[in-house]
Scaffold this motif. Structure first.
Motif, PDB file in Angstrom:
ATOM      1  N   GLN A  38      35.363  53.476  89.303  1.00 38.88           N
ATOM      2  CA  GLN A  38      35.889  53.091  88.004  1.00 38.88           C
ATOM      3  C   GLN A  38      35.248  53.926  86.899  1.00 38.88           C
ATOM      4  N   PRO A  90      52.087  39.947  89.318  1.00 38.35           N
ATOM      5  CA  PRO A  90      52.532  40.476  90.621  1.00 38.35           C
ATOM      6  C   PRO A  90      53.954  40.060  90.985  1.00 38.35           C
ATOM      7  N   ASN A 177      47.716  49.510 100.025  1.00 28.69           N
ATOM      8  CA  ASN A 177      47.508  48.170  99.466  1.00 28.69           C
ATOM      9  C   ASN A 177      46.081  47.668  99.687  1.00 28.69           C
ATOM     10  N   LEU A 178      45.114  48.475  99.311  1.00 27.55           N
ATOM     11  CA  LEU A 178      43.712  48.115  99.480  1.00 27.55           C
ATOM     12  C   LEU A 178      43.352  46.918  98.592  1.00 27.55           C
ATOM     13  N   PRO A 179      42.498  46.015  99.092  1.00 25.20           N
ATOM     14  CA  PRO A 179      42.133  44.840  98.290  1.00 25.20           C
ATOM     15  C   PRO A 179      41.382  45.191  97.018  1.00 25.20           C
ATOM     16  N   HIS A 180      40.793  46.394  96.967  1.00 25.98           N
ATOM     17  CA  HIS A 180      40.088  46.835  95.762  1.00 25.98           C
ATOM     18  C   HIS A 180      40.831  47.976  95.065  1.00 25.98           C
ATOM     19  N   GLY A 181      42.076  48.208  95.464  1.00 25.96           N
ATOM     20  CA  GLY A 181      42.848  49.306  94.909  1.00 25.96           C
ATOM     21  C   GLY A 181      43.556  48.941  93.617  1.00 25.96           C
ATOM     22  N   LYS A 184      46.080  45.753  93.753  1.00 32.50           N
ATOM     23  CA  LYS A 184      45.567  44.553  94.415  1.00 32.50           C
ATOM     24  C   LYS A 184      46.544  43.398  94.231  1.00 32.50           C
ATOM     25  N   ASP A 185      46.880  42.732  95.340  1.00 30.43           N
ATOM     26  CA  ASP A 185      47.794  41.581  95.334  1.00 30.43           C
ATOM     27  C   ASP A 185      49.213  41.959  94.910  1.00 30.43           C
TER      28      ASP A 185
END
Length: 227
Positions: A38, A90, A177-181, A184-185
């Motif tokens: 980040q 989302p 679709n990474l959970p920290h990308g 996310k969601d």
């Protein structure tokens, strides 16, 4: 009333829906997943003066910026950025991401159809995949972008091989679709690579040289369509 380019973009996005998956050739490879980081500080990302960006909240959208790092062919390291504009909710996300490589002029051409994209819940991503990151983005805020660097393996020549490597790795990250990308969601179902003029040439070269070469782990193409 849609503009002519928006109509063509709409046709391109519609066309990816019924496309059948093409089997990966035996020599296809899965790119190495780039690492995410980040940016520091609260400064607005380069490009924030684009039309409608100041009013993204009115359209239910938000702008994010993330840094990605990896290596291009030959082992040269790079660190660049992704500029992401997506729905906040989302449930409003269509699952379609329209991506383009940064231009030497710094203009985000596909964002000129922002109202068409946002009306349909599509996301926009600019991939910092060429040397304009060094000449435009980095000087705009030397502190924020101190760590950015896109190497040129053939100095003095206009090349697109390293740009394709970065575009493939960025596409892999977006589609995974990474959970920290950055999504996310928000599952990304279809990823479209587009561009006009200079970037139109890049898209054609990517289709020729990299569409079959770079694949998702399941063998499907990274980019589902091109514009």
């Amino acid at each position: 009333m849609l503009t002519r380019s928006a109509t063509r973009l709409a046709a391109a996005l519609w066309a990816i829906g019924p496309c059948a998956a093409i089997c990966a050739p035996a020599w296809a490879e899965v790119p190495v997943m780039p690492t995410l980081s980040q940016p520091e500080g609260a400064a607005k990302p380069y490009g924030s003066t684009d039309p409608d960006v100041a009013n993204l909240a009115k359209f239910g959208y938000v702008q994010d910026e993330v840094f990605i790092s990896g290596k291009i062919a030959g082992g040269l390291p790079y660190t660049t950025r992704l500029l992401v504009r997506r729905p906040v909710d989302p449930k409003k996300f269509s699952g379609v991401v329209v991506a383009e490589s940064i231009r030497s002029s710094g203009v985000r051409i596909l964002w000129t159809e922002a109202r068409y994209l946002m009306a349909r819940g599509h996301a926009f991503v600019e991939i910092g995949s060429n040397l304009s990151v060094n000449t435009l983005v980095k000087p705009s805020n030397p502190t924020r972008y101190a760590g950015l660097n896109v190497p040129n393996p053939t100095p003095g020549k206009l090349v697109f091989g390293h740009v394709q490597d970065i575009a493939a790795q960025a596409g892999l990250l977006l589609k995974s679709n990474l959970p920290h990308g950055p999504f996310k969601d928000m599952p990304v179902r279809h990823l479209v690579l587009g561009g006009c003029s200079e970037q139109g040439m890049f898209v054609r070269l990517y289709m020729r040289d990299s569409h079959a070469k770079f694949r998702m782990p399941n063998g499907k193409s990274i980019y589902d369509g091109y514009f």
